[in-house]
Scaffold this motif. Structure first.
Motif, PDB file in Angstrom:
ATOM      1  N   TYR A  13       0.844  -1.182   0.000  1.00 22.18           N
ATOM      2  CA  TYR A  13       0.000   0.000   0.000  1.00 22.18           C
ATOM      3  C   TYR A  13       0.885   1.240   0.000  1.00 22.18           C
ATOM      4  CZ  TYR A  13      -4.265  -2.573   1.314  1.00 22.18           C
ATOM      5  OH  TYR A  13      -5.353  -3.407   1.336  1.00 22.18           O
ATOM      6  N   GLN A  29       0.888   5.313   1.150  1.00 19.23           N
ATOM      7  CA  GLN A  29       0.209   6.301   1.968  1.00 19.23           C
ATOM      8  C   GLN A  29       0.829   7.672   1.707  1.00 19.23           C
ATOM      9  OE1 GLN A  29       0.491   6.097   6.344  1.00 19.23           O
ATOM     10  NE2 GLN A  29      -1.707   6.556   6.443  1.00 19.23           N
ATOM     11  N   SER A  42      -1.708  12.817   2.550  1.00 17.44           N
ATOM     12  CA  SER A  42      -3.127  12.974   2.878  1.00 17.44           C
ATOM     13  C   SER A  42      -3.609  11.912   3.870  1.00 17.44           C
ATOM     14  CB  SER A  42      -3.978  12.910   1.603  1.00 17.44           C
ATOM     15  OG  SER A  42      -3.795  11.649   0.962  1.00 17.44           O
ATOM     16  N   GLY A  43      -2.897  10.799   3.962  1.00 14.70           N
ATOM     17  CA  GLY A  43      -3.213   9.793   4.974  1.00 14.70           C
ATOM     18  C   GLY A  43      -3.927   8.552   4.480  1.00 14.70           C
ATOM     19  N   GLU A  44      -4.575   8.640   3.358  1.00 14.69           N
ATOM     20  CA  GLU A  44      -5.347   7.492   2.862  1.00 14.69           C
ATOM     21  C   GLU A  44      -4.433   6.428   2.276  1.00 14.69           C
ATOM     22  OE1 GLU A  44      -8.542   8.884   0.511  1.00 14.69           O
ATOM     23  OE2 GLU A  44      -8.841   6.994  -0.545  1.00 14.69           O
ATOM     24  N   LEU A  45      -4.605   5.191   2.670  1.00  9.98           N
ATOM     25  CA  LEU A  45      -3.811   4.100   2.107  1.00  9.98           C
ATOM     26  C   LEU A  45      -4.354   3.721   0.738  1.00  9.98           C
ATOM     27  CD1 LEU A  45      -2.871   3.727   5.124  1.00  9.98           C
ATOM     28  CD2 LEU A  45      -2.577   1.329   4.533  1.00  9.98           C
ATOM     29  N   PHE A 103      -4.222   1.041  -2.309  1.00  8.56           N
ATOM     30  CA  PHE A 103      -3.848  -0.321  -2.648  1.00  8.56           C
ATOM     31  C   PHE A 103      -2.990  -0.332  -3.910  1.00  8.56           C
ATOM     32  CE2 PHE A 103      -4.193  -4.766  -3.473  1.00  8.56           C
ATOM     33  CZ  PHE A 103      -4.490  -4.900  -4.830  1.00  8.56           C
ATOM     34  N   PHE A 119       3.752   0.715   2.589  1.00  6.45           N
ATOM     35  CA  PHE A 119       3.561  -0.350   3.569  1.00  6.45           C
ATOM     36  C   PHE A 119       3.436  -1.704   2.877  1.00  6.45           C
ATOM     37  CE2 PHE A 119       3.014   1.912   7.507  1.00  6.45           C
ATOM     38  CZ  PHE A 119       2.585   3.170   7.115  1.00  6.45           C
ATOM     39  N   PHE A 143       0.706  -5.214   9.206  1.00  5.38           N
ATOM     40  CA  PHE A 143       1.479  -4.274   8.399  1.00  5.38           C
ATOM     41  C   PHE A 143       2.897  -4.135   8.918  1.00  5.38           C
ATOM     42  CE2 PHE A 143      -1.634  -2.244   5.602  1.00  5.38           C
ATOM     43  CZ  PHE A 143      -2.822  -2.670   6.156  1.00  5.38           C
ATOM     44  N   ARG A 160       6.282  -1.580   9.347  1.00  2.00           N
ATOM     45  CA  ARG A 160       6.340  -0.222   9.895  1.00  2.00           C
ATOM     46  C   ARG A 160       6.392   0.854   8.818  1.00  2.00           C
ATOM     47  NH1 ARG A 160       6.897   0.076  15.343  1.00  2.00           N
ATOM     48  NH2 ARG A 160       6.062   2.139  14.895  1.00  2.00           N
TER      49      ARG A 160
END
Lengths: 113, 119
Positions: free
Chosen positions: B37, B39, B42-45, B47, B91, B109, B111
């Motif tokens: 993933y 990130q 903005s914070g949104e993971l 895919f 990630f 996940f 780190r």
């Protein structure tokens, strides 16, 4: 198709209070999972819901709870907030449970003072 | 021991360089799934890819490629000709079966690796 939405996006609370976060999955998705992301612990699984039933729960205290409604929307609740609960809370939805690819929302950033 | 190890905390490259993000996992299951993933700030993971344990075929998608090697329990991610827009935290995740009340695959996940691409 609209993505996963989470409300509110930002929240400030004080210790001892409780908070409810909301997640609306992608239309047609029936599984919702919640994660907590902190600098110290990274991304950790909280719980997963499918058809209004909790299917799995991560290693979090009972202060963390959640539920899923018949329209697949989900809420998570944290009672008696502690400073360490400050985190980004991410919601993810998938068509079915588990291995299906999860699509994440933008998260709710919670700050506990 | 961590189930998913991303040993590189931060990588800094100059635009157009190739970069490989390492991921090593640990599991006793024979059936499992691996993910990457992205990130952004903005914070949104977002895919990027899913791979099951029985499919060791490498995959290429545009500038992205993935190398899955069960023998070394690694699932590495390479970005070719990196761009500034690739700057993000990446990630790697491992999904294993957890019985629970109904049973499902739950991801663990790593780190994360922060990739900084300089113009």
């Amino acid at each position: 198709k609209a993505g996963v939405t989470q409300t509110p996006r930002y929240l400030i609370k004080t210790r001892g209070q409780q908070v409810t976060l909301s997640c609306s999955p992608i239309s047609g998705h029936r599984s919702v999972s919640w994660y907590q992301q902190t600098p110290g612990q990274g991304l950790q699984f909280l719980f997963e819901y499918f058809s209004e039933t909790q299917r799995n729960k991560g290693n979090f205290p009972g202060r963390f709870s959640g539920r899923q409604f018949s329209n697949s929307r989900s809420e998570m609740n944290v009672s008696t907030l502690e400073l360490g609960d400050s985190a980004l809370y991410l919601c993810a939805s998938s068509l079915e449970v588990g291995v299906e690819t999860q699509y994440f929302g933008p998260g709710t950033r919670l700050l506990v003072l | 021991a961590q189930k998913v190890t991303q040993a590189q905390t931060e990588i800094s490259v100059v635009e157009k360089e190739d970069v490989t993000l390492d991921c090593v996992y640990e599991t006793r299951d024979t059936t499992y799934y691996l993910f990457w993933y992205k990130q952004p700030p903005s914070g949104e993971l977002v895919f990027l890819i899913r791979r099951n344990s029985f499919d060791e075929q490498n995959e290429i998608s545009g500038r992205y490629s993935w190398n899955f090697q069960k023998s070394t329990s690694s699932f590495n991610f390479t970005i070719t000709a990196s761009q500034v827009v690739d700057s993000a935290v990446y990630f790697c995740a491992l999904s294993e079966w957890l019985p629970g009340s109904g049973g499902s695959y739950i991801p663990t996940f790593g780190r994360g690796t922060s990739l900084i691409v300089h113009p």
